[in-house]
Design a protein around this motif. Structure first.
Motif, mmCIF file in Angstrom:
data_model
loop_
_atom_site.group_PDB
_atom_site.id
_atom_site.type_symbol
_atom_site.label_atom_id
_atom_site.label_comp_id
_atom_site.label_asym_id
_atom_site.label_seq_id
_atom_site.Cartn_x
_atom_site.Cartn_y
_atom_site.Cartn_z
ATOM 1 N N LEU A 1 0.943 -1.192 0.115
ATOM 2 C CA LEU A 1 -0.213 0.069 0.049
ATOM 3 C C LEU A 1 0.843 1.239 -0.049
ATOM 4 O O LEU A 1 1.732 1.324 0.600
ATOM 5 C CB LEU A 1 -0.866 0.103 1.305
ATOM 6 N N HIS A 2 0.615 2.441 -0.717
ATOM 7 C CA HIS A 2 1.089 3.372 -1.063
ATOM 8 C C HIS A 2 0.111 4.801 -0.993
ATOM 9 O O HIS A 2 -1.176 4.549 -1.519
ATOM 10 C CB HIS A 2 2.145 3.724 -2.153
ATOM 11 N N CYS B 1 4.916 9.736 0.782
ATOM 12 C CA CYS B 1 4.078 8.565 0.985
ATOM 13 C C CYS B 1 3.853 8.542 2.480
ATOM 14 O O CYS B 1 4.865 9.069 3.209
ATOM 15 C CB CYS B 1 4.562 7.390 0.452
ATOM 16 N N VAL C 1 2.774 6.278 4.612
ATOM 17 C CA VAL C 1 3.009 5.217 5.308
ATOM 18 C C VAL C 1 4.270 5.289 6.090
ATOM 19 O O VAL C 1 5.336 5.394 5.551
ATOM 20 C CB VAL C 1 2.930 3.835 4.473
ATOM 21 N N HIS D 1 8.147 5.112 4.927
ATOM 22 C CA HIS D 1 8.218 5.027 3.563
ATOM 23 C C HIS D 1 8.785 6.298 2.848
ATOM 24 O O HIS D 1 9.916 6.207 1.899
ATOM 25 C CB HIS D 1 7.055 4.934 2.661
ATOM 26 N N MET E 1 10.493 7.631 -0.631
ATOM 27 C CA MET E 1 9.252 7.977 -1.114
ATOM 28 C C MET E 1 8.780 9.489 -0.718
ATOM 29 O O MET E 1 7.907 9.718 -0.137
ATOM 30 C CB MET E 1 8.042 7.043 -0.695
HETATM 31 CU CU LIG Z 1 4.671 4.046 0.540
#
Ligand SMILES: [Cu+2]
Length: 126
Positions: A74-75, A109, A111, A114, A119
């Motif tokens: 998931l992102h 991102c 998360v 990340h 990211m």
């Molecule tokens: Cu991500």
């Protein structure tokens, strides 16, 4: 016979007037408001990177970021206080952002871990 001739003349005049009245409708109107400059930026993201089709725009305005998750988990894509939903591998989501002034805008991102892993980046409004 005389009546017919007059009637024909009237009919011809009516056709001529109708033709004139319709003429302006046929003229093309293709003007557009100059303010309607919309930009779309394609964003691809995975473990652990983002690739943008462009990392800047020439002036403030509205940008649609179309984020495709090309990774395996998931992102999401967050910029200027707005985010796409978290999406799974192979999915696409978009977020529309209005940049009201010039500047550098960090994207990432959300998360945990990340962004630190890569990211993240900076989008520039010139
Ligand atoms: Cu991500």
């Amino acid at each position: 016979m005389r009546h017919l001739t007059i009637r024909s003349a009237v009919a011809l005049a009516a056709i001529a007037v109708t033709g004139l009245a319709l003429a302006p409708v046929a003229s093309p109107r293709t003007e557009r408001p100059a303010a309607a400059t919309a930009t779309t930026v394609q964003v691809k993201g995975g473990e652990f990177f983002f690739r943008l089709s462009t990392k800047s725009i020439a002036k403030p305005g509205k940008v649609t970021f179309v984020f495709k998750n090309i990774g395996h988990t998931l992102h999401d894509f967050r910029i200027n206080g707005k985010s796409t939903p978290l999406i799974g591998p192979g999915k696409t989501a978009r977020v529309v952002v209005t940049f009201r002034k010039k500047g550098k805008f960090a994207y990432l991102c959300t998360v945990p871990g990340h962004a630190a892993a890569g990211m993240k980046g900076v989008f520039t409004v010139r």
